[in-house]
Design an enzyme around this catalytic site. Structure first.
Site, PDB file in Angstrom:
ATOM      1  N   SER A 136       4.466  28.482   8.970  1.00 32.91           N
ATOM      2  CA  SER A 136       5.358  27.567   9.687  1.00 32.91           C
ATOM      3  C   SER A 136       4.492  26.531  10.389  1.00 32.91           C
ATOM      4  O   SER A 136       3.642  26.885  11.206  1.00 32.91           O
ATOM      5  CB  SER A 136       6.167  28.385  10.700  1.00 32.91           C
ATOM      6  N   LYS A 162       6.884  25.973   5.754  1.00 33.02           N
ATOM      7  CA  LYS A 162       8.062  25.650   6.583  1.00 33.02           C
ATOM      8  C   LYS A 162       7.687  24.506   7.521  1.00 33.02           C
ATOM      9  O   LYS A 162       6.655  24.554   8.189  1.00 33.02           O
ATOM     10  CB  LYS A 162       8.468  26.899   7.374  1.00 33.02           C
ATOM     11  N   LYS A 164       8.948  21.888  10.605  1.00 31.95           N
ATOM     12  CA  LYS A 164       9.912  21.700  11.682  1.00 31.95           C
ATOM     13  C   LYS A 164      10.467  20.279  11.587  1.00 31.95           C
ATOM     14  O   LYS A 164       9.696  19.332  11.369  1.00 31.95           O
ATOM     15  CB  LYS A 164       9.210  21.897  13.023  1.00 31.95           C
ATOM     16  N   ASP A 189      13.034  23.715   9.223  1.00 36.70           N
ATOM     17  CA  ASP A 189      13.658  24.460  10.325  1.00 36.70           C
ATOM     18  C   ASP A 189      13.972  23.479  11.447  1.00 36.70           C
ATOM     19  O   ASP A 189      13.075  22.797  11.955  1.00 36.70           O
ATOM     20  CB  ASP A 189      12.700  25.552  10.832  1.00 36.70           C
ATOM     21  N   GLU A 214      16.784  25.851   7.776  1.00 38.52           N
ATOM     22  CA  GLU A 214      16.966  26.919   8.760  1.00 38.52           C
ATOM     23  C   GLU A 214      17.619  26.383  10.036  1.00 38.52           C
ATOM     24  O   GLU A 214      17.191  25.366  10.575  1.00 38.52           O
ATOM     25  CB  GLU A 214      15.583  27.512   9.072  1.00 38.52           C
ATOM     26  N   ASP A 239      18.838  31.770  11.690  1.00 43.80           N
ATOM     27  CA  ASP A 239      17.821  32.422  12.525  1.00 43.80           C
ATOM     28  C   ASP A 239      18.492  32.762  13.867  1.00 43.80           C
ATOM     29  O   ASP A 239      19.065  33.847  14.030  1.00 43.80           O
ATOM     30  CB  ASP A 239      16.623  31.448  12.681  1.00 43.80           C
ATOM     31  N   LYS A 263      14.185  38.459  12.496  1.00 42.23           N
ATOM     32  CA  LYS A 263      13.093  38.629  13.462  1.00 42.23           C
ATOM     33  C   LYS A 263      13.390  39.903  14.234  1.00 42.23           C
ATOM     34  O   LYS A 263      14.486  40.030  14.809  1.00 42.23           O
ATOM     35  CB  LYS A 263      13.032  37.446  14.433  1.00 42.23           C
ATOM     36  N   GLY A 291       8.722  34.677  12.340  1.00 42.66           N
ATOM     37  CA  GLY A 291       7.626  34.945  13.274  1.00 42.66           C
ATOM     38  C   GLY A 291       7.924  34.340  14.628  1.00 42.66           C
ATOM     39  O   GLY A 291       8.771  33.454  14.764  1.00 42.66           O
TER      40      GLY A 291
HETATM   41  O1  164 Z   1       4.324  31.394  12.691  1.00 45.97           O
HETATM   42  C1  164 Z   1       5.269  31.884  13.303  1.00 45.97           C
HETATM   43  O2  164 Z   1       5.163  32.906  14.005  1.00 45.97           O
HETATM   44  C2  164 Z   1       6.608  31.213  13.182  1.00 45.97           C
HETATM   45  C3  164 Z   1       6.755  30.209  14.203  1.00 45.97           C
HETATM   46  C4  164 Z   1       8.139  29.602  14.182  1.00 45.97           C
HETATM   47  O3  164 Z   1       8.469  28.927  13.242  1.00 45.97           O
HETATM   48  C5  164 Z   1       8.978  29.809  15.294  1.00 45.97           C
HETATM   49  C6  164 Z   1       8.577  30.554  16.353  1.00 45.97           C
HETATM   50  C7  164 Z   1       9.341  30.580  17.518  1.00 45.97           C
HETATM   51  C8  164 Z   1      10.428  29.813  17.666  1.00 45.97           C
HETATM   52  C9  164 Z   1      10.719  28.780  16.726  1.00 45.97           C
HETATM   53  O4  164 Z   1      10.174  27.571  17.073  1.00 45.97           O
HETATM   54  C10 164 Z   1      10.264  29.134  15.321  1.00 45.97           C
HETATM   55  C11 164 Z   1      11.415  29.605  14.512  1.00 45.97           C
HETATM   56  O5  164 Z   1      12.510  29.190  14.842  1.00 45.97           O
HETATM   57  O6  164 Z   1      11.306  30.348  13.543  1.00 45.97           O
HETATM   58 MG    MG Z   2      13.658  29.352  13.117  1.00 49.64          MG
END
Ligand code: 164
Ligand code: MG
Length: 368
Positions: A136, A162, A164, A189, A214, A239, A263, A291
């Protein structure tokens, strides 16, 4: 098992790369590590994934500590626990606060796996020997920098990227990225940055052959997502909206999504995560493991969960070195050519490194 002692530690670890989403930027990961000891002296570790501020869900590091200290630890101490699933029953009088519940439940699973002489993955019923890993990537300051970080992740072998997105950093960015990386599996996402008023923008994302988009709409919504899903081709992945098996069932029945990101912290623990996994498998809905920028302890739990059969899409479980200079487990998690080997050793399969944990600890307290 009968739990005799719980130590909570508050750790602060600098992220190698600041992580920017539609809400803002995180520079440090602050979180709780739980060390739970039972009467035989077996020690299990869990991690609370709540951030310092309530921008992802309503929980924070301080609310999880409060819930653990005042409600959850007293419910667990000195109780006869046959199986970690019992925690669902013990905690049923406490609404939500899923990240707090999950931190302690994860440690019970670790103890249970050790005492039944299994790896955590086997204890959950996971059979995979290795798992596919995605990455991500946060929003970058410039499009050139965004191309560069995607390029590095592709070269590192990650199986899907992924990205953002947020209003103003979406269609044009994806267009440029798709042009540079025509065949790379990519997804976006939005962390709830859009509403149905943005439907024209969201429809344009269909052009880029994304694996999924997402959580485009509100963090507690499944109705508008169902409306949106009927109008776009790209599968929606939920999510933030999915906090339980019941939420998953309702979203699937309404047609709000084609994929679910599970998660462990968000759904209240491994037992609930497994229930959602099993339901989605039955319904033909693919899942993957999200994550929360976890340390090695939470990451170990995520890897074990991903060994279950319906985790058919690469998760956000990148290697330790993507996040931190030094992780708090040995060995650290290594992603090679987009795969992580699922540990076969008993318990979480990595050893928490107490010296390094101590180095990052800013507060701690023991309950017995
Ligand atoms: O690498 C990772 O642990 C994933 C990080 C990640 O995309 C996220 C972590 C925490 C909150 C969010 O911003 C986001 C998610 O939404 O999945
Ligand atoms: Mg997410």
């Amino acid at each position: 098992m009968k739990i005799k002692e719980v130590t909570i530690r508050h750790l602060k670890m600098q992220l190698k790369n600041p992580f920017s989403t539609s809400f803002g930027t995180i520079y440090n990961k602050e979180f709780l590590v739980l060390e739970v000891r039972d009467e035989q002296g077996t020690i299990g570790f869990g991690e609370s994934v709540a951030f310092e501020a309530p921008w992802y869900t309503e929980e924070t590091l301080k609310t999880t500590w409060h819930m653990l200290e005042d409600f959850l630890i007293p419910l667990i101490l000195n109780q006869e626990i046959q199986h970690p699933n019992d925690a669902l029953e013990l905690f049923k009088g406490i609404r939500k606060n899923n990240m707090a519940k999950s931190a302690i439940e994860g440690a019970l699973w670790d103890i249970y796996a050790q005492q039944s002489n299994q790896s955590l993955a086997q204890a959950m019923g996971g059979m995979k020997e290795k798992i596919e890993v995605g990455i991500s990537l946060g929003i970058q300051e410039t499009i050139e920098k965004q191309i560069e970080v995607v390029d590095n992740a592709v070269k590192d072998g990650y199986k899907r990227i992924k990205l953002k997105i947020k209003p103003g950093w979406d269609v044009e960015v994806m267009r440029v990225l798709r042009k540079h990386f025509p065949d790379v599996p990519m997804m976006a996402d939005a962390n709830s940055a859009y509403t149905l008023k943005d439907i024209q923008t969201l429809k344009q994302l269909d052009e880029f052959n994304l694996m999924m988009i997402e959580q485009p709409l509100a963090s507690d919504d499944i109705i508008d997502h169902a409306v949106l899903q009927k109008q776009i081709k790209t599968p929606i992945c939920l999510d933030e909206s999915i906090l339980s098996l019941e939420d998953a069932r309702k979203a699937v029945e309404l047609g709000s999504c084609g994929v679910i990101n599970i998660k462990i912290g968000r759904v209240g623990g491994i037992s609930e995560a497994k229930k959602i996994h099993d339901y989605c498998e039955k319904m033909g809905i693919p899942v993957w493991c999200g994550g929360m920028l976890e340390s090695g302890i939470g990451r170990a739990h995520n890897i074990a969960l991903t060994a279950l059969s319906n985790f058919v899409m690469p998760g956000d479980t990148a290697g330790s070195s993507h996040y931190f200079e030094q992780d708090i487990i040995t060995p650290e998690v290594i992603a090679q050519d987009g795969y992580i080997t699922v540990p076969q050793e008993v318990g979480i399969g990595y050893t928490p490194d107490l010296e390094t944990i101590g180095k990052y600890t800013v507060a701690s307290k023991t309950y017995k």
